[in-house]
Enzyme design. Structure first.
Site, PDB file in Angstrom:
ATOM      1  N   HIS A 242       0.851  -1.196   0.000  1.00 37.53           N
ATOM      2  CA  HIS A 242       0.000   0.000   0.000  1.00 37.53           C
ATOM      3  C   HIS A 242       0.883   1.241   0.000  1.00 37.53           C
ATOM      4  O   HIS A 242       1.830   1.336   0.781  1.00 37.53           O
ATOM      5  CB  HIS A 242      -0.908   0.028   1.237  1.00 37.53           C
ATOM      6  CG  HIS A 242      -1.784   1.245   1.253  1.00 37.53           C
ATOM      7  ND1 HIS A 242      -2.948   1.322   0.529  1.00 37.53           N
ATOM      8  CD2 HIS A 242      -1.636   2.451   1.856  1.00 37.53           C
ATOM      9  CE1 HIS A 242      -3.495   2.522   0.686  1.00 37.53           C
ATOM     10  NE2 HIS A 242      -2.709   3.221   1.492  1.00 37.53           N
TER      11      HIS A 242
ATOM     12  N   ASP B 184     -15.210   2.876   7.277  1.00 37.43           N
ATOM     13  CA  ASP B 184     -14.174   3.797   6.796  1.00 37.43           C
ATOM     14  C   ASP B 184     -14.685   4.639   5.637  1.00 37.43           C
ATOM     15  O   ASP B 184     -14.360   5.827   5.537  1.00 37.43           O
ATOM     16  CB  ASP B 184     -12.920   3.034   6.364  1.00 37.43           C
ATOM     17  CG  ASP B 184     -11.894   4.006   5.791  1.00 37.43           C
ATOM     18  OD1 ASP B 184     -11.440   4.872   6.555  1.00 37.43           O
ATOM     19  OD2 ASP B 184     -11.605   3.934   4.589  1.00 37.43           O
TER      20      ASP B 184
ATOM     21  N   ARG C 120     -14.614  13.028   7.075  1.00 36.51           N
ATOM     22  CA  ARG C 120     -13.340  13.709   7.371  1.00 36.51           C
ATOM     23  C   ARG C 120     -12.959  14.653   6.242  1.00 36.51           C
ATOM     24  O   ARG C 120     -12.419  15.743   6.476  1.00 36.51           O
ATOM     25  CB  ARG C 120     -12.228  12.672   7.574  1.00 36.51           C
ATOM     26  CG  ARG C 120     -12.361  11.901   8.882  1.00 36.51           C
ATOM     27  CD  ARG C 120     -11.459  10.671   8.888  1.00 36.51           C
ATOM     28  NE  ARG C 120     -10.083  10.981   8.602  1.00 36.51           N
ATOM     29  CZ  ARG C 120      -9.238  10.150   7.978  1.00 36.51           C
ATOM     30  NH1 ARG C 120      -9.637   8.975   7.550  1.00 36.51           N
ATOM     31  NH2 ARG C 120      -7.989  10.518   7.769  1.00 36.51           N
TER      32      ARG C 120
ATOM     33  N   SER D 150      -7.721   4.166   9.047  1.00 35.16           N
ATOM     34  CA  SER D 150      -8.430   4.116   7.773  1.00 35.16           C
ATOM     35  C   SER D 150      -7.719   3.159   6.811  1.00 35.16           C
ATOM     36  O   SER D 150      -8.333   2.253   6.234  1.00 35.16           O
ATOM     37  CB  SER D 150      -8.487   5.537   7.188  1.00 35.16           C
ATOM     38  OG  SER D 150      -8.879   5.525   5.849  1.00 35.16           O
TER      39      SER D 150
ATOM     40  N   LYS E  51      -8.697  -1.315   6.041  1.00 33.98           N
ATOM     41  CA  LYS E  51      -8.943  -1.890   4.719  1.00 33.98           C
ATOM     42  C   LYS E  51      -7.883  -2.943   4.377  1.00 33.98           C
ATOM     43  O   LYS E  51      -8.191  -3.989   3.835  1.00 33.98           O
ATOM     44  CB  LYS E  51      -8.941  -0.772   3.660  1.00 33.98           C
ATOM     45  CG  LYS E  51     -10.184   0.117   3.768  1.00 33.98           C
ATOM     46  CD  LYS E  51     -10.110   1.332   2.860  1.00 33.98           C
ATOM     47  CE  LYS E  51      -9.125   2.344   3.328  1.00 33.98           C
ATOM     48  NZ  LYS E  51      -9.231   3.691   2.794  1.00 33.98           N
TER      49      LYS E  51
HETATM   50  N1  URA Z   1      -5.920   6.971   2.470  1.00 29.39           N
HETATM   51  C1  URA Z   1      -6.895   6.340   3.152  1.00 29.39           C
HETATM   52  O1  URA Z   1      -7.366   5.283   2.756  1.00 29.39           O
HETATM   53  N2  URA Z   1      -7.319   6.914   4.294  1.00 29.39           N
HETATM   54  C2  URA Z   1      -6.842   8.070   4.783  1.00 29.39           C
HETATM   55  O2  URA Z   1      -7.266   8.515   5.819  1.00 29.39           O
HETATM   56  C3  URA Z   1      -5.828   8.712   4.038  1.00 29.39           C
HETATM   57  C4  URA Z   1      -5.380   8.137   2.881  1.00 29.39           C
END
Ligand code: URA
Length: 425
Positions: free
Chosen positions: A85, A164, A171, A186, A190
């Site tokens: 990621h 999320d 947010r 967040s 995932k």
């Molecule tokens: N990417 C995400 O998935 N969440 C965040 O809060 C910031 C970047």
């Protein structure tokens, strides 16, 4: 599940208190189900923005977000699973050569990716510039492709950490994105829900990244690695420089072309360096004894790329889109290029049509920015520095305005900066 008062939890966090795991589990569940209102969760996000979450709170927050959705698994898969990621950057096309490379090394790479929003590009948009390629796969298709090809890049379904999705949108409009614990939970909710056994994080810092300083990026990486390890996912993070875009292209088809050059054994040195650094970490975590540099040079990664694109309906031989109009930005000074601002170049590429302002917008496959020079190059007055590509030439003016101070030229060569600044494990 016990019932709590949202107001009391907000007050407790506002005043610097600590929330129990049970209270956090209730809050996230009740918010996802619509029992806690958006305005209450906004207040909680702002309280966390200022007060933070300690390690136990962060672990509980992340686990509660995972529990609102499904957790994927890959039954019967014969290869070790490893995922990557990136926290998001400009010109970050690394997934494109990396996923097939690591699959060619013997791992299974289930890479659930997103689309562009704002100045950072989206891997799915890049791949969709390939004729016929489709991002949506069923769980069964994904598993079959992982077994057969070894790499899948596809859209994350709505069932992964739905809390999320709702909280991130909130947010985004309440000024609470840039909070380290909220970003960490967040991303990791995932990634943990995606079910890979191993995870390598590319945490970016610099002008084109969420985290402007190396210290902030280090803190974000430390917290994400701890969350991964605690959830049983072997996790390592590299901290990488995002002051300058990666490679020489920003934009969907432009970046696919560059990724293909890397898979063919060429490509810009920084893209090759980061691809190999991340591949090395992924292969090691997966317990494999293969050398990614050798596999890349052998052409095996290109073979996997072709099979990966084909398996998702794409034609790896189809010509890539080219924008209908080009324009060049030339140098007004002579000297050495010392900086090329990733944020400005990312925003310009987005304005040229490579990105979107709202989720519903479509992107132009051929749009973007080409870097004709790199920091360290000597340039003369009138020399082209950037080439702008778009189908909508009325966008040139606003892109040019954005790029006014994007390239810094001086008499002194810039200090050499390592691309990979640190490793957190
Ligand atoms: N990417 C995400 O998935 N969440 C965040 O809060 C910031 C970047």
């Amino acid at each position: 599940m016990d019932c709590y008062s949202a107001v009391e939890l907000i007050q407790a966090k506002r005043d610097g208190g600590t929330l129990s795991a049970a209270a956090i589990a209730w809050l996230i569940r009740a918010y996802t189900d619509g029992q806690v209102a958006d305005e209450q969760m906004s207040a909680m996000a702002m309280a966390i923005f200022f007060r933070g979450l300690d390690d136990a709170e962060l672990a509980a927050w992340t686990a509660a977000m995972i529990d609102t959705g499904e957790r994927m698994s890959y039954p019967g898969l014969k290869r070790p699973t490893v995922d990557k990621h990136s926290t998001g950057g400009v010109g970050d096309k690394i997934t494109l050569p990396l996923a097939p490379l690591v699959a060619a090394c013997g791992a299974a790479v289930p890479q659930l990716s997103g689309r562009a929003l704002g100045h950072t590009g989206g891997t799915l948009d890049k791949l969709e510039s390939i004729k016929g390629w489709r991002a949506s796969l069923t769980g069964a298709e994904m598993l079959a492709q992982l077994n057969d090809v070894g790499a899948v890049v596809c859209a994350a379904g709505d069932r992964l950490a739905p809390a999320d999705k709702k909280l991130y949108a909130l947010r985004d409009v309440t000024g609470t994105v840039a909070s380290i614990p909220l970003i960490a939970s967040s991303i990791m909710s995932k990634k943990i829900a995606e079910g890979a056994d191993n995870l390598v994080l590319d945490v970016k810092f610099g002008s084109g990244a969420f985290m402007r300083s190396l210290d902030e990026a280090r803190e974000l990486a430390r917290r994400m690695v701890a969350l991964g390890q605690a959830a049983g996912v072997r996790t390592v993070a590299l901290l990488t420089d995002m002051n300058t875009p990666l490679g020489r292209t920003v934009g969907n088809a432009l970046e696919v072309r560059e990724a293909l050059a890397v898979l063919a054994g060429g490509g810009p040195t920084d893209v090759v360096e980061l691809t190999l650094a991340l591949a090395h970490e992924m292969v090691q975590l997966a317990g494999l004894d293969t050398d990614p540099a050798q596999i890349l040079a052998s052409g095996q990664a290109m073979d996997v790329w072709r099979r990966m694109i084909h398996a998702q309906g794409g034609d790896p031989d189809a010509p890539l889109a080219v924008a209908r109009h080009c324009d060049e930005l030339t140098s007004t000074a002579s000297g050495i290029v010392t900086a090329m601002d990733a944020m400005a170049i990312g925003v310009a590429s987005w304005k040229l049509g490579a990105g979107r302002t709202r989720k519903e917008d479509t992107v132009q496959a051929g749009a973007g920015v080409e870097l004709l020079t790199r920091p360290g190059d000597r340039v003369a007055v009138g020399q082209p520095l950037l080439r702008l590509h778009t189908d909508t030439p009325e966008a040139f003016a606003t892109a040019r305005e954005t790029l006014q101070t994007a390239v810094t030229i001086s008499e002194q060569a810039p200090a050499a900066r390592p691309l990979v600044a640190d490793r957190i494990c």
